[in-house]
Write a protein that holds these residues in place. Structure first.
Motif, PDB file in Angstrom:
ATOM      1  N   LEU A  98     -10.334  72.843  78.910  1.00 20.94           N
ATOM      2  CA  LEU A  98     -11.579  72.923  78.136  1.00 20.94           C
ATOM      3  C   LEU A  98     -11.985  74.365  77.897  1.00 20.94           C
ATOM      4  O   LEU A  98     -11.584  75.268  78.637  1.00 20.94           O
ATOM      5  CB  LEU A  98     -12.707  72.155  78.838  1.00 20.94           C
ATOM      6  N   GLU A  99     -12.749  74.563  76.847  1.00 21.93           N
ATOM      7  CA  GLU A  99     -13.405  75.851  76.630  1.00 21.93           C
ATOM      8  C   GLU A  99     -14.737  75.791  77.358  1.00 21.93           C
ATOM      9  O   GLU A  99     -15.493  74.836  77.162  1.00 21.93           O
ATOM     10  CB  GLU A  99     -13.697  76.069  75.145  1.00 21.93           C
ATOM     11  N   PRO A 100     -15.077  76.796  78.147  1.00 22.22           N
ATOM     12  CA  PRO A 100     -16.379  76.779  78.833  1.00 22.22           C
ATOM     13  C   PRO A 100     -17.544  76.709  77.844  1.00 22.22           C
ATOM     14  O   PRO A 100     -18.554  76.064  78.114  1.00 22.22           O
ATOM     15  CB  PRO A 100     -16.390  78.096  79.605  1.00 22.22           C
ATOM     16  N   LEU A 152     -17.672  75.883  73.632  1.00 19.69           N
ATOM     17  CA  LEU A 152     -16.843  75.640  72.461  1.00 19.69           C
ATOM     18  C   LEU A 152     -17.179  76.674  71.402  1.00 19.69           C
ATOM     19  O   LEU A 152     -18.353  76.876  71.095  1.00 19.69           O
ATOM     20  CB  LEU A 152     -17.113  74.249  71.883  1.00 19.69           C
ATOM     21  N   SER A 153     -16.151  77.313  70.864  1.00 20.79           N
ATOM     22  CA  SER A 153     -16.410  78.317  69.843  1.00 20.79           C
ATOM     23  C   SER A 153     -16.139  77.765  68.454  1.00 20.79           C
ATOM     24  O   SER A 153     -17.081  77.483  67.702  1.00 20.79           O
ATOM     25  CB  SER A 153     -15.604  79.563  70.147  1.00 20.79           C
ATOM     26  N   SER A 154     -14.875  77.538  68.132  1.00 21.69           N
ATOM     27  CA  SER A 154     -14.553  77.030  66.795  1.00 21.69           C
ATOM     28  C   SER A 154     -15.150  75.646  66.564  1.00 21.69           C
ATOM     29  O   SER A 154     -15.344  75.235  65.426  1.00 21.69           O
ATOM     30  CB  SER A 154     -13.043  76.978  66.592  1.00 21.69           C
ATOM     31  N   GLY A 155     -15.457  74.927  67.613  1.00 16.31           N
ATOM     32  CA  GLY A 155     -16.069  73.602  67.483  1.00 16.31           C
ATOM     33  C   GLY A 155     -17.540  73.659  67.105  1.00 16.31           C
ATOM     34  O   GLY A 155     -18.207  72.626  67.059  1.00 16.31           O
ATOM     35  N   ALA A 208      -9.227  76.527  82.062  1.00 13.21           N
ATOM     36  CA  ALA A 208     -10.292  77.041  81.196  1.00 13.21           C
ATOM     37  C   ALA A 208      -9.667  77.889  80.095  1.00 13.21           C
ATOM     38  O   ALA A 208      -8.942  78.849  80.378  1.00 13.21           O
ATOM     39  CB  ALA A 208     -11.288  77.867  82.009  1.00 13.21           C
ATOM     40  N   ASP A 209      -9.924  77.519  78.865  1.00 18.04           N
ATOM     41  CA  ASP A 209      -9.476  78.313  77.727  1.00 18.04           C
ATOM     42  C   ASP A 209     -10.544  79.378  77.470  1.00 18.04           C
ATOM     43  O   ASP A 209     -11.597  79.093  76.907  1.00 18.04           O
ATOM     44  CB  ASP A 209      -9.285  77.401  76.510  1.00 18.04           C
ATOM     45  N   GLU A 210     -10.259  80.589  77.925  1.00 16.13           N
ATOM     46  CA  GLU A 210     -11.217  81.699  77.783  1.00 16.13           C
ATOM     47  C   GLU A 210     -10.740  82.683  76.715  1.00 16.13           C
ATOM     48  O   GLU A 210     -11.021  83.872  76.770  1.00 16.13           O
ATOM     49  CB  GLU A 210     -11.417  82.403  79.138  1.00 16.13           C
ATOM     50  N   VAL A 211      -9.986  82.152  75.744  1.00 13.06           N
ATOM     51  CA  VAL A 211      -9.453  83.025  74.689  1.00 13.06           C
ATOM     52  C   VAL A 211     -10.597  83.731  73.942  1.00 13.06           C
ATOM     53  O   VAL A 211     -10.499  84.922  73.645  1.00 13.06           O
ATOM     54  CB  VAL A 211      -8.547  82.227  73.723  1.00 13.06           C
ATOM     55  N   ILE A 212     -11.662  83.004  73.663  1.00 17.02           N
ATOM     56  CA  ILE A 212     -12.812  83.636  72.996  1.00 17.02           C
ATOM     57  C   ILE A 212     -13.817  84.154  74.013  1.00 17.02           C
ATOM     58  O   ILE A 212     -14.361  85.247  73.879  1.00 17.02           O
ATOM     59  CB  ILE A 212     -13.482  82.647  72.010  1.00 17.02           C
ATOM     60  N   THR A 213     -14.065  83.373  75.061  1.00 21.78           N
ATOM     61  CA  THR A 213     -15.163  83.698  75.975  1.00 21.78           C
ATOM     62  C   THR A 213     -14.804  84.767  77.011  1.00 21.78           C
ATOM     63  O   THR A 213     -15.703  85.397  77.569  1.00 21.78           O
ATOM     64  CB  THR A 213     -15.621  82.419  76.709  1.00 21.78           C
ATOM     65  N   ALA A 220      -7.015  86.012  75.824  1.00 23.73           N
ATOM     66  CA  ALA A 220      -6.353  86.762  74.748  1.00 23.73           C
ATOM     67  C   ALA A 220      -7.326  87.796  74.175  1.00 23.73           C
ATOM     68  O   ALA A 220      -7.648  88.759  74.865  1.00 23.73           O
ATOM     69  CB  ALA A 220      -5.819  85.820  73.671  1.00 23.73           C
ATOM     70  N   LYS A 221      -7.825  87.516  73.008  1.00 23.23           N
ATOM     71  CA  LYS A 221      -8.596  88.470  72.194  1.00 23.23           C
ATOM     72  C   LYS A 221      -9.270  89.620  72.954  1.00 23.23           C
ATOM     73  O   LYS A 221      -8.937  90.791  72.753  1.00 23.23           O
ATOM     74  CB  LYS A 221      -9.662  87.703  71.403  1.00 23.23           C
ATOM     75  N   GLY A 222     -10.222  89.296  73.816  1.00 24.74           N
ATOM     76  CA  GLY A 222     -11.029  90.322  74.474  1.00 24.74           C
ATOM     77  C   GLY A 222     -10.257  91.165  75.479  1.00 24.74           C
ATOM     78  O   GLY A 222     -10.727  92.221  75.888  1.00 24.74           O
TER      79      GLY A 222
HETATM   80  C1  LIG Z   1     -10.741  79.163  72.270  1.00 22.68           C
HETATM   81  C2  LIG Z   1      -9.416  79.444  71.616  1.00 22.68           C
HETATM   82  N1  LIG Z   1      -8.286  79.115  72.246  1.00 22.68           N
HETATM   83  C3  LIG Z   1      -7.086  79.357  71.685  1.00 22.68           C
HETATM   84  C4  LIG Z   1      -6.974  79.939  70.454  1.00 22.68           C
HETATM   85  C5  LIG Z   1      -5.644  80.126  69.827  1.00 22.68           C
HETATM   86  O1  LIG Z   1      -4.924  81.086  70.418  1.00 22.68           O
HETATM   87  P1  LIG Z   1      -3.488  81.483  69.805  1.00 22.68           P
HETATM   88  O2  LIG Z   1      -3.764  82.100  68.467  1.00 22.68           O
HETATM   89  O3  LIG Z   1      -2.959  82.427  70.800  1.00 22.68           O
HETATM   90  O4  LIG Z   1      -2.709  80.230  69.686  1.00 22.68           O
HETATM   91  C6  LIG Z   1      -8.113  80.309  69.770  1.00 22.68           C
HETATM   92  C7  LIG Z   1      -8.011  80.970  68.446  1.00 22.68           C
HETATM   93  O5  LIG Z   1      -8.937  81.463  67.888  1.00 22.68           O
HETATM   94  C8  LIG Z   1      -9.360  80.048  70.362  1.00 22.68           C
HETATM   95  O6  LIG Z   1     -10.492  80.366  69.736  1.00 22.68           O
END
Ligand SMILES: Cc1ncc(COP(=O)(O)O)c(C=O)c1O
Length: 275
Positions: free
Chosen positions: A33-35, A37-40, A66-71, A95-97
């Motif tokens: 889960l995302e702690p 939701l961003s894109s949602g 925990a998907d912390e790619v954005i957070t 990732a990103k940050g």
């Molecule tokens: C919360 C979240 N998880 C995963 C991803 C996707 O990551 P990736 O581009 O490395 O597949 C994103 C992309 O914006 C995201 O916002």
């Protein structure tokens, strides 16, 4: 209304536990889960939700990811969004940050008992190879970025500036007919846009999306999609810049409000002329 925060957490936790039990926990590897939701649509769960997810995962012996790619790395005003509840997931994707986006890099962070499976002297085919794994330049960029986040207190800044941004926007446009909720955690902020006649319904998507250009013309790059306007400024933003951003974003929302109100007046006038 969806009920109090406690009711929402209890109801969603029951649904999650039921779903895992229905599948048979033996066959469920993890809850991911995302702690927040961003894109949602920048859905920010009430505090207490992550703790319940952690409990359910422990109870049913499934991993919590925990998907912390954005957070991750300060976006929500803590290093990681799970820290708002002192919850430790088994795995985190980031990732990103991690490099503030200057160089592409992603990583998986695992608790010891999981990381230990991937020992350096392993001769099993248990590591999924990846072309750009452990890229030294990207890793150096991440280390430099993390040093700046620490040195300049940018996580703390994210918390303080996020609060300031939320308050400024809430104060100025919170009462407009097209504005529902203004919600944020750190510097991840969303303005929910609603149908002024039926405030439990979202504003038409094309009107929401039109905010991108309305704001762009004023010098702000938001992300308006679905029913929300999102703002996620850099973690180094200062108070003056927050005030400027809030002013221009609010001006954009007010311009859309004027347009929506004018269109309604026209419709009412046409209907009156017809009858
Ligand atoms: C919360 C979240 N998880 C995963 C991803 C996707 O990551 P990736 O581009 O490395 O597949 C994103 C992309 O914006 C995201 O916002």
């Amino acid at each position: 209304s969806h009920g109090s925060d406690e009711q929402i957490v209890r109801r969603c936790a029951d649904m999650l536990a039921d779903a895992v039990r229905k599948e048979d926990p033996e066959t469920v590897a993890a809850v991911i889960l995302e702690p927040c939701l961003s894109s949602g649509g920048v859905i920010i769960p009430p505090l207490g939700w992550l703790e319940r997810v952690r409990d359910i995962c422990d109870e049913l012996d499934v991993l919590m990811i925990a998907d912390e790619v954005i957070t991750g790395f300060g976006r929500t005003g803590k290093w990681f969004a799970v820290e708002h509840e002192a919850v430790v997931p088994d795995l985190m994707s980031v990732a990103k940050g991690i490099t503030s986006g200057y160089i592409p890099l992603s990583a998986s962070i695992a608790r010891g008992r999981l990381a230990e499976v991937f020992t350096e002297d392993s001769h099993e085919e248990n590591v999924h190879p990846n072309t750009y794994c452990g890229h030294p330049v990207a890793c150096a960029a991440a280390l430099a970025n993390i040093a700046i986040l620490e040195r300049e207190g940018l996580i703390e800044n994210s918390a303080r500036m996020g609060e300031r941004l939320q308050q400024a926007i809430e104060r100025r446009v919170g009462g407009l007919p097209i504005v529902g909720e203004v919600r944020s955690r750190g510097l991840l902020l969303a303005v929910d846009l609603v149908d002024p006649q039926r405030k439990d319904q979202p504003l038409a998507r094309e009107l929401v999306a039109s905010l991108n250009m309305i704001a762009w013309e004023r010098g702000v790059i938001p992300f308006a999609r679905g029913s929300v306007l999102r703002l996620a400024p850099p973690l180094c933003i200062d108070a003056g810049q927050v005030d400027e951003l809030a002013g221009l974003a609010c001006e954009s929302i007010e311009a859309l409000q004027d347009q929506v109100s004018a269109a309604r007046r026209d419709r009412v006038a046409v209907a009156a002329a017809r009858s």
